[in-house]
Motif scaffolding. Structure first.
Motif, PDB file in Angstrom:
ATOM      1  N   GLY A  63       0.812  -1.203   0.000  1.00  0.00           N
ATOM      2  CA  GLY A  63       0.000   0.000   0.000  1.00  0.00           C
ATOM      3  C   GLY A  63       0.847   1.254   0.000  1.00  0.00           C
ATOM      4  O   GLY A  63       1.891   1.322   0.651  1.00  0.00           O
ATOM      5  N   GLN A 118      -1.985   8.261  -6.739  1.00  0.00           N
ATOM      6  CA  GLN A 118      -2.195   6.829  -6.503  1.00  0.00           C
ATOM      7  C   GLN A 118      -2.425   6.643  -5.010  1.00  0.00           C
ATOM      8  O   GLN A 118      -1.512   6.841  -4.199  1.00  0.00           O
ATOM      9  CB  GLN A 118      -0.973   6.031  -6.968  1.00  0.00           C
ATOM     10  CG  GLN A 118      -1.135   4.529  -6.879  1.00  0.00           C
ATOM     11  CD  GLN A 118       0.110   3.793  -7.360  1.00  0.00           C
ATOM     12  OE1 GLN A 118       1.131   4.406  -7.675  1.00  0.00           O
ATOM     13  NE2 GLN A 118       0.041   2.477  -7.411  1.00  0.00           N
ATOM     14  N   GLU A 121      -3.626   3.927  -2.328  1.00  0.00           N
ATOM     15  CA  GLU A 121      -3.895   2.509  -2.107  1.00  0.00           C
ATOM     16  C   GLU A 121      -3.658   2.167  -0.636  1.00  0.00           C
ATOM     17  O   GLU A 121      -2.631   1.573  -0.278  1.00  0.00           O
ATOM     18  CB  GLU A 121      -2.998   1.645  -2.996  1.00  0.00           C
ATOM     19  CG  GLU A 121      -3.239   1.824  -4.483  1.00  0.00           C
ATOM     20  CD  GLU A 121      -2.269   1.009  -5.330  1.00  0.00           C
ATOM     21  OE1 GLU A 121      -1.264   0.517  -4.761  1.00  0.00           O
ATOM     22  OE2 GLU A 121      -2.501   0.867  -6.533  1.00  0.00           O
ATOM     23  N   GLY A 166      -8.767   1.249  -4.599  1.00  0.00           N
ATOM     24  CA  GLY A 166      -7.799   2.325  -4.604  1.00  0.00           C
ATOM     25  C   GLY A 166      -8.278   3.491  -5.426  1.00  0.00           C
ATOM     26  O   GLY A 166      -9.439   3.554  -5.860  1.00  0.00           O
TER      27      GLY A 166
END
Length: 632
Positions: free
Chosen positions: A51, A122, A124, A168
Motif C-alpha cells: 500500500g 495513486q 492505495e 484504490g
C-alpha cells in the motif's frame, strides 16, 4: 516493483506517528494512529501489496527533497521537460490545530511553479499491515477507505474517485503555473476540506517547529560551527520520535528494515528502550530542550515502579506495557526481499544488566539540568542500585541483545559500576536522603576490580567483549571513558581505542559492533552509533584531529536531508536497518558535543558524560536540585 533507497526518504510526524515520504512522491510507510499501530501504507515492506499514497508527475522527472528551515515540513520538488512543481507534506501537531485532540492526518499540497504539468495520484491504503484490503467509496469531497474497524478519508479539490476494482484511487490532473491543489487524509474521520484552513494549519505547523527547535545567535552554542545544522536536524528527528502523550522515545518509526539485505536481522524498533535514556537526556538538555528530557526521566522511573528491580524490562511500548510478543508477517516479502517481517520485539523478555546503569545515569544527567528527585523517586533508585549490588555478576543478553546464551558482558559490568558510582555521588551530595553508602562503595570497588581483572586482555591490550574472552572485541567498550570508568588518557582506554580501529573499523571508517557469535546467522552491517562512539572516545582522549576526520567521514553517509538509519552497508555505502534511527542521531549529537567541548578546551579533551561539573553544588534538601547550567 522497485524499492526506494532509504536515503531517499524524508520523515514527517505529529508526535503520535511518523510517515516516510519518498523522493518519488510516494508515502511508503505510515502506521495509524500511533507509530506502534498497524500500518496503513507499507510499500517499503512489500512494494506490490503493502500500500502507498503517491503524488508525482506522469512523465519522467528529476526530484529533490528539502525540509522547510528548522522544521519537519517536507518539500519534494519535481522537474520535468514540461515544468516544475512542489509537493509539500506535513502532519499537524496538536499545537498547530484548534483541537486539543486533533485527528491523525497527512496534508499534501501540490503547487505548480512552471506549467502546465500533469500529475498522477495513486491512493492505495492497506489496513493492518496489508492484511486487509479496504473498499474505496466516493464521498462529497473525495473518497473513504472502509475496513472492518478502520476508515481513512481522503478529501481533495482534485478529481479523485475509486478505481474500477474499488480498492484504490488512480487519477491524473494537469496544473497550470501558479495553481495549488490540496489532499487531506484523515484517519478515522474526514478532515473538512478548506484550502484556506489548510494553509493556516501549514503555517501553524511551521511556526510550531521553528519555535521548538534549538536556536542560537552563534555565541556560546554547545554545537556551534560547521556541524550546527546537522545537530539541529538530529534534534528534530528525536522530537519526531518522542510520543507527545507519554514522553517515550521510540528507537525508530519502522519495523524490519534489514541490517543485511536478504538476512534475518530484521527487527521492530517502534518501542522505547531504556538504554537510550542517558544519552537522549544529555543531548536534548544540552540543546535546551529540558521539558522533553525531564519527561523522559520521569517516564523511566514510572516504568521501574511497576516492576520488581530484578525484572525491569529493557524495552516498553510507547504507552507503557503493551503487547510486544514477536510475530512474523509471512504475507509481506520484506524490504528488497528481506524476510522475515517482524512485529513486536522479544528483547522485552531479555535480562539486560546495562539498562540499570543507563537508567541511573539518565537520572543523574536530569539532576544536572535541574530536575528535582523526590523522596519517592529516590526510593525507586535505591531499590535499583541495591539490585545491582546483588545481581551485577549475573550473565545477561547485553547491549546488543544477543540471541545466543547469556554471557558476562564487560559493557554490562561497566554500566553496573556506573549505576553504583552515580548513585553514590547523588547520595553523598544531597542532604535529607538515606542510602547504604558503605555497601554501595564496597560493591563498586568489587565491580571495578572484576572488570579490570577479567574484562581487560593483556594480549590485545584492550577491554574485551565478555569475561573469559582473550581476543574478542566489542565497540560498546568505547564508552568506558565516556561514563568515567577510566580517564580518557588511561593506557587501557587508549589500547581499546587502537584495538577497535585495528579490528572493528572498515576501510571506509565505519565501526562494526562486535566480534563473536550472537546466535543469529549472517552478519550485520557496521553500526552508525558505534562509529560515533569512536569519535567521542577520540575527542575525550585528546585525539581531536583524528576524531574530527572520522566524524566528517561518517557524516558523508547521512541522507541529503540529514537523516541516518541504524547501519551502513560496507560494500555500497547504502543505509541499512530501521530509519531514521534515534540511537544514530543521539550518537551524532553527543559526538558533536564532545568535539565542541574539545575545541573549547586548551587541552583538547573533555570530561566524561555527566562529570562536567561536581554535584557538590546540589541544594541541601530532600529534593536533589542543581544550579542551572548554561543551557537553561
Amino acid at each position: 516493483m522497485q524499492y526506494t533507497p532509504l536515503a531517499e526518504y524524508g520523515a514527517i510526524g505529529d508526535g503520535n506517528t511518523v510517515a516516510l515520504v519518498g523522493r518519488d512522491g510516494s508515502i511508503d510507510w505510515c502506521p495509524f494512529p500511533h507509530v506502534e499501530s498497524p500500518s496503513v501504507f507499507a510499500a517499503i515492506l512489500d512494494a506490490d501489496r503493502g500500500g502507498r499514497f503517491a503524488v508525482r508527475p506522469t512523465s519522467s522527472f528529476e526530484s529533490v527533497q528539502r525540509y522547510r528551515d528548522r522544521t519537519t515540513v517536507l518539500e519534494t520538488t519535481f522537474r520535468t521537460a514540461d515544468g516544475e512543481a512542489t509537493v509539500t507534506d506535513f502532519m499537524p501537531v496538536a499545537e498547530a490545530t484548534e483541537s486539543d485532540d486533533p485527528l491523525p492526518a497527512v496534508y499534501r499540497r501540490l503547487e505548480c511553479e512552471d506549467g502546465p504539468l500533469e500529475f498522477e495520484v495513486q491512493f492505495e491504503p492497506r489496513f493492518d499491515y496489508a492484511r486487509e484490503v479496504p473498499e474505496i467509496e466516493p464521498t462529497a469531497e473525495g473518497v473513504v477507505a472502509l475496513g472492518d474497524d478502520e476508515r481513512a478519508v481522503l478529501s481533495s479539490d482534485l478529481p479523485i474517485e475509486p478505481s474500477a476494482d474499488g480498492h484504490g484511487v488512480s487519477a491524473t490532473v494537469t496544473l497550470e503555473t501558479g495553481e495549488q491543489r490540496w489532499l487531506a487524509l484523515g484517519y478515522g474521520e474526514e478532515i473538512p476540506f478548506s484550502p484556506a484552513a489548510h494553509r493556516e494549519t501549514l503555517q501553524r505547523t511551521v511556526d510550531y517547529w521553528q519555535e521548538w527547535v534549538h536556536d542560537c545567535d552563534g555565541t556560546d552554542c554547545p554545537v556551534g560551527g560547521r556541524w550546527h545544522d546537522l545537530a539541529v536536524r538530529s534534534a528534530l528527528v528525536l522530537k519526531l520520535l518522542i510520543h507527545q502523550e507519554t514522553g517515550a522515545v521510540c528507537a525508530a518509526p519502522t519495523t524490519s528494515l534489514p541490517e543485511d539485505l536478504g538476512g534475518v536481522r530484521n527487527w521492530d524498533y517502534r518501542y522505547n528502550w531504556i538504554r537510550d535514556a542517558a544519552f537522549t537526556v544529555r543531548s536534548l538538555s544540552e540543546l535546551g530542550h529540558l521539558a522533553e528530557a525531564r519527561s523522559y526521566f520521569q517516564l523511566c522511573l514510572d516504568h521501574c515502579r511497576q516492576h520488581d528491580p530484578a525484572a525491569v524490562p529493557p524495552v516498553y511500548g510507547l504507552h507503557g506495557g503493551g503487547d510486544l510478543e514477536e510475530r512474523v508477517l509471512d504475507h509481506l516479502e520484506g524490504y528488497r526481499g528481506s524476510a522475515p517481517v517482524r512485529i513486536g520485539n522479544a528483547a522485552r523478555d531479555q535480562h539486560q544488566l546495562d539498562v540499570y546503569g543507563e537508567l541511573i545515569l539518565a537520572i543523574y544527567e536530569a539532576v544536572r539540568y535541574g530536575q528535582p528527585v523526590t523522596p519517592d523517586d529516590w526510593a525507586v533508585m535505591c531499590d535499583l542500585i541495591d539490585y545491582v549490588c546483588e545481581g551485577w555478576d549475573e550473565p545477561d543478553a547485553g547491549i546488543w541483545e544477543v540471541r545466543s546464551d547469556p554471557q558476562q558482558f564487560v559493557y554490562s559490568k561497566v554500566m553496573c559500576w556506573t549505576a553504583l558510582d552515580r548513585g553514590i555521588e547523588l547520595a553523598e551530595t544531597a542532604d535529607g536522603i538515606d542510602a547504604p553508602l558503605e555497601r554501595w562503595r564496597t560493591c563498586r570497588a568489587d565491580v571495578r576490580a572484576a572488570i579490570l581483572e577479567r574484562g581487560f586482555s593483556e594480549r590485545t591490550n584492550s577491554f574485551v567483549r565478555a569475561f573469559g574472552d582473550d581476543d574478542t572485541l566489542d565497540s560498546a567498550n568505547l564508552l568506558v571513558p565516556v561514563v568515567g570508568f577510566l580517564p580518557p588518557d588511561d593506557e587501557r582506554v587508549q589500547g581499546t581505542i587502537d584495538a577497535t580501529i585495528d579490528r572493528l573499523v572498515t576501510d571506509d571508517g565505519l565501526v562494526r559492533r562486535y566480534e563473536g557469535d550472537d546466535g543469529l546467522p549472517g552478519t550485520d552491517s557496521p553500526f552508525v552509533v558505534s562509529s560515533f562512539w569512536l569519535v567521542t572516545a577520540l575527542a575525550l582522549a585528546g585525539r581531536t584531529e583524528e576524531a574530527t576526520e572520522r566524524f566528517e567521514a561518517i557524516l558523508e553517509y547521512t541522507s541529503p536531508l540529514g537523516l541516518l538509519a541504524e547501519a551502513v552497508d560496507p560494500e555500497t555505502g547504502d543505509q541499512r536497518g530501521n530509519f531514521p534511527q534515534a540511537y544514530s542521531h543521539i550518537g551524532l549529537l553527543n559526538a558533536a558535543l564532545a568535539l565542541a567541548d574539545a575545541d573549547r578546551s586548551s587541552a583538547g579533551s573533555s570530561a566524561p558524560l555527566g562529570r562536567e561539573e561536581s554535584l557538590e553544588d546540589l541544594d541541601a534538601s530532600t529534593e536533589i536540585v542543581r544550579r542551572p547550567t548554561r543551557s537553561e
